[in-house]
Design a protein around this motif. Sequence first.
Motif, PDB file in Angstrom:
ATOM      1  N   MET A  76       0.822  -1.209   0.000  1.00 25.58           N
ATOM      2  CA  MET A  76       0.000   0.000   0.000  1.00 25.58           C
ATOM      3  C   MET A  76       0.858   1.261   0.000  1.00 25.58           C
ATOM      4  O   MET A  76       0.539   2.238  -0.672  1.00 25.58           O
ATOM      5  CB  MET A  76      -0.927   0.014   1.232  1.00 25.58           C
ATOM      6  CG  MET A  76      -2.132  -0.893   1.113  1.00 25.58           C
ATOM      7  SD  MET A  76      -3.105  -0.607  -0.385  1.00 25.58           S
ATOM      8  CE  MET A  76      -3.753   1.017  -0.110  1.00 25.58           C
ATOM      9  N   TRP A 127       2.292   1.787  -3.397  1.00 20.48           N
ATOM     10  CA  TRP A 127       1.219   2.264  -4.285  1.00 20.48           C
ATOM     11  C   TRP A 127       0.936   3.737  -4.015  1.00 20.48           C
ATOM     12  O   TRP A 127       0.760   4.534  -4.941  1.00 20.48           O
ATOM     13  CB  TRP A 127      -0.043   1.417  -4.055  1.00 20.48           C
ATOM     14  CG  TRP A 127      -1.211   1.849  -4.899  1.00 20.48           C
ATOM     15  CD1 TRP A 127      -1.476   1.470  -6.183  1.00 20.48           C
ATOM     16  CD2 TRP A 127      -2.269   2.737  -4.516  1.00 20.48           C
ATOM     17  NE1 TRP A 127      -2.626   2.075  -6.633  1.00 20.48           N
ATOM     18  CE2 TRP A 127      -3.136   2.858  -5.631  1.00 20.48           C
ATOM     19  CE3 TRP A 127      -2.562   3.459  -3.353  1.00 20.48           C
ATOM     20  CZ2 TRP A 127      -4.278   3.657  -5.608  1.00 20.48           C
ATOM     21  CZ3 TRP A 127      -3.700   4.250  -3.328  1.00 20.48           C
ATOM     22  CH2 TRP A 127      -4.552   4.350  -4.451  1.00 20.48           C
ATOM     23  N   TYR A 128       0.922   4.091  -2.719  1.00 20.56           N
ATOM     24  CA  TYR A 128       0.634   5.478  -2.324  1.00 20.56           C
ATOM     25  C   TYR A 128       1.718   6.432  -2.832  1.00 20.56           C
ATOM     26  O   TYR A 128       1.409   7.550  -3.281  1.00 20.56           O
ATOM     27  CB  TYR A 128       0.533   5.556  -0.803  1.00 20.56           C
ATOM     28  CG  TYR A 128       0.097   6.907  -0.280  1.00 20.56           C
ATOM     29  CD1 TYR A 128      -1.188   7.387  -0.513  1.00 20.56           C
ATOM     30  CD2 TYR A 128       0.968   7.697   0.468  1.00 20.56           C
ATOM     31  CE1 TYR A 128      -1.601   8.620  -0.014  1.00 20.56           C
ATOM     32  CE2 TYR A 128       0.568   8.924   0.972  1.00 20.56           C
ATOM     33  CZ  TYR A 128      -0.712   9.379   0.731  1.00 20.56           C
ATOM     34  OH  TYR A 128      -1.117  10.597   1.215  1.00 20.56           O
ATOM     35  N   PHE A 157      -0.245   5.094   5.376  1.00 21.09           N
ATOM     36  CA  PHE A 157      -1.021   3.879   5.144  1.00 21.09           C
ATOM     37  C   PHE A 157      -2.514   4.186   5.167  1.00 21.09           C
ATOM     38  O   PHE A 157      -3.274   3.753   4.290  1.00 21.09           O
ATOM     39  CB  PHE A 157      -0.679   2.827   6.212  1.00 21.09           C
ATOM     40  CG  PHE A 157      -1.525   1.589   6.128  1.00 21.09           C
ATOM     41  CD1 PHE A 157      -1.272   0.628   5.157  1.00 21.09           C
ATOM     42  CD2 PHE A 157      -2.588   1.383   7.011  1.00 21.09           C
ATOM     43  CE1 PHE A 157      -2.054  -0.516   5.060  1.00 21.09           C
ATOM     44  CE2 PHE A 157      -3.370   0.243   6.920  1.00 21.09           C
ATOM     45  CZ  PHE A 157      -3.108  -0.711   5.949  1.00 21.09           C
ATOM     46  N   ALA A 215      -3.464   6.067   2.135  1.00 20.55           N
ATOM     47  CA  ALA A 215      -3.432   5.152   0.997  1.00 20.55           C
ATOM     48  C   ALA A 215      -4.723   4.340   0.927  1.00 20.55           C
ATOM     49  O   ALA A 215      -5.324   4.171  -0.137  1.00 20.55           O
ATOM     50  CB  ALA A 215      -2.226   4.223   1.106  1.00 20.55           C
ATOM     51  N   MET A 216      -5.146   3.836   2.078  1.00 18.76           N
ATOM     52  CA  MET A 216      -6.385   3.036   2.116  1.00 18.76           C
ATOM     53  C   MET A 216      -7.583   3.887   1.699  1.00 18.76           C
ATOM     54  O   MET A 216      -8.493   3.423   1.010  1.00 18.76           O
ATOM     55  CB  MET A 216      -6.600   2.478   3.523  1.00 18.76           C
ATOM     56  CG  MET A 216      -5.564   1.462   3.957  1.00 18.76           C
ATOM     57  SD  MET A 216      -5.748  -0.124   3.126  1.00 18.76           S
ATOM     58  CE  MET A 216      -7.004  -0.887   4.173  1.00 18.76           C
ATOM     59  N   LEU A 264      -7.397   4.535  -2.032  1.00 15.56           N
ATOM     60  CA  LEU A 264      -7.790   3.301  -2.720  1.00 15.56           C
ATOM     61  C   LEU A 264      -9.303   3.133  -2.685  1.00 15.56           C
ATOM     62  O   LEU A 264      -9.943   2.801  -3.691  1.00 15.56           O
ATOM     63  CB  LEU A 264      -7.118   2.096  -2.061  1.00 15.56           C
ATOM     64  CG  LEU A 264      -7.332   0.766  -2.786  1.00 15.56           C
ATOM     65  CD1 LEU A 264      -6.372   0.664  -3.970  1.00 15.56           C
ATOM     66  CD2 LEU A 264      -7.142  -0.422  -1.845  1.00 15.56           C
ATOM     67  N   CYS A 268      -6.370  -3.026  -8.944  1.00 14.40           N
ATOM     68  CA  CYS A 268      -6.180  -2.884  -7.500  1.00 14.40           C
ATOM     69  C   CYS A 268      -4.913  -3.598  -7.036  1.00 14.40           C
ATOM     70  O   CYS A 268      -4.706  -4.774  -7.352  1.00 14.40           O
ATOM     71  CB  CYS A 268      -7.388  -3.457  -6.750  1.00 14.40           C
ATOM     72  SG  CYS A 268      -7.210  -3.320  -4.964  1.00 14.40           S
ATOM     73  N   LEU A 293      -4.273  -4.698  -4.248  1.00 11.46           N
ATOM     74  CA  LEU A 293      -4.564  -5.697  -3.218  1.00 11.46           C
ATOM     75  C   LEU A 293      -5.336  -6.899  -3.750  1.00 11.46           C
ATOM     76  O   LEU A 293      -5.634  -7.825  -2.987  1.00 11.46           O
ATOM     77  CB  LEU A 293      -5.373  -5.054  -2.075  1.00 11.46           C
ATOM     78  CG  LEU A 293      -4.733  -3.886  -1.342  1.00 11.46           C
ATOM     79  CD1 LEU A 293      -5.669  -3.371  -0.243  1.00 11.46           C
ATOM     80  CD2 LEU A 293      -3.384  -4.265  -0.757  1.00 11.46           C
TER      81      LEU A 293
END
Length: 335
Positions: free
Chosen positions: A1, A4-5, A173, A176-177, A180, A195, A197
Amino acid sequence: MLAWYDVHARDLPWRAPPGAPFADPYRVWLSEIMLQQTNVATVRPKFEHFTARWPDFASLAAADEAELMTAWAGLGYYARARNLVACARTVVERHGGAFPGNEDELRALPGIGAYTAAAIASIAFGERAVVVDGNVERVVSRLFAIDEPLPGARAAIRAATDSITPETRAGDFAQAMMDLGSSICTPRNPKCLVCPLSDRCAAFAHGQPDAYPVKPARTARPERFGTIFWAERDGKVLLVRRPPRGLLGGMRALPTGPWSESPPGLADPPLTAGWRMLDTSVVHVFTHFRLQLSLAVARVREHSNAGEWWPVGDIESAGLPTVFAKAAAEVRRAT
DNA sequence: AAAGCGTGGAG
DNA sequence: TCTCCAAGCTT
């Protein structure tokens, strides 16, 4: 994550400037309050206005409350604005003008609940905190295929979020969540193919990502009726201040009678006058009921100190909540 | 602890 | 037009 962030983070005015480890706590807090149940696109211009007008805790603590409520008008959930001032004043009076850096003390401040305390502690102070908002709830319930319905699932969701929250960069984090959740793991039609994840997502593996989180059935929205009283005198209209708590509490408003199960007609006008009902009405939908408003108008001669007389041509600057702004626009259109 | 509390946008 | 939803908190 986090990887990705680092690539996909949205550019938002309350986030840390390039190179800075953390964002300004004041700006993080203000944005978090504004973002409660409110879209980023709606918040952005309000955030710019607020930070230009009140750039820090000291200026907000000294703010004129009427001006602040006017500035908040249209954003909704007006208790947030009342708590904003209360929180700033508490910070100035009891914390020396700066936020405490830990979750528990943040949580004790007006308007700051479990989510917001965790968000500020992690994003602005680098603490490890378990941040669970609506996005995280959705992402995590899918990732772990938590099939217990909300709100009962919250304990399991929090535990699962705790298990994947890193020791460092917990704030990144969390953001990021949330990014997302808002762009990929969306409520409907999630974009699982892009995605990061998906290969670890239990709901994706089952082929039913949009079945999570499981939500309780909604109850029907009741209907209520009311009357708006438009009293005009010398090009000015009578406005009142609503009581400090409850629906639209503390906001400037058009006078209304009771809001009831059936149309109340001319019950409880703000002053005695030759009231005339217009043949149009205004519908406004609140979170928990739908309101149909009749419109009563009157020309008034004598002075009345039932409220303040506001220039009709300048009504947009009165800071009326949307329901009253709609009513005002309809009266002016129909007369 | 369930209910009260706004609004605008997307689908 | 209608339903659902958006970085929840308070009582």
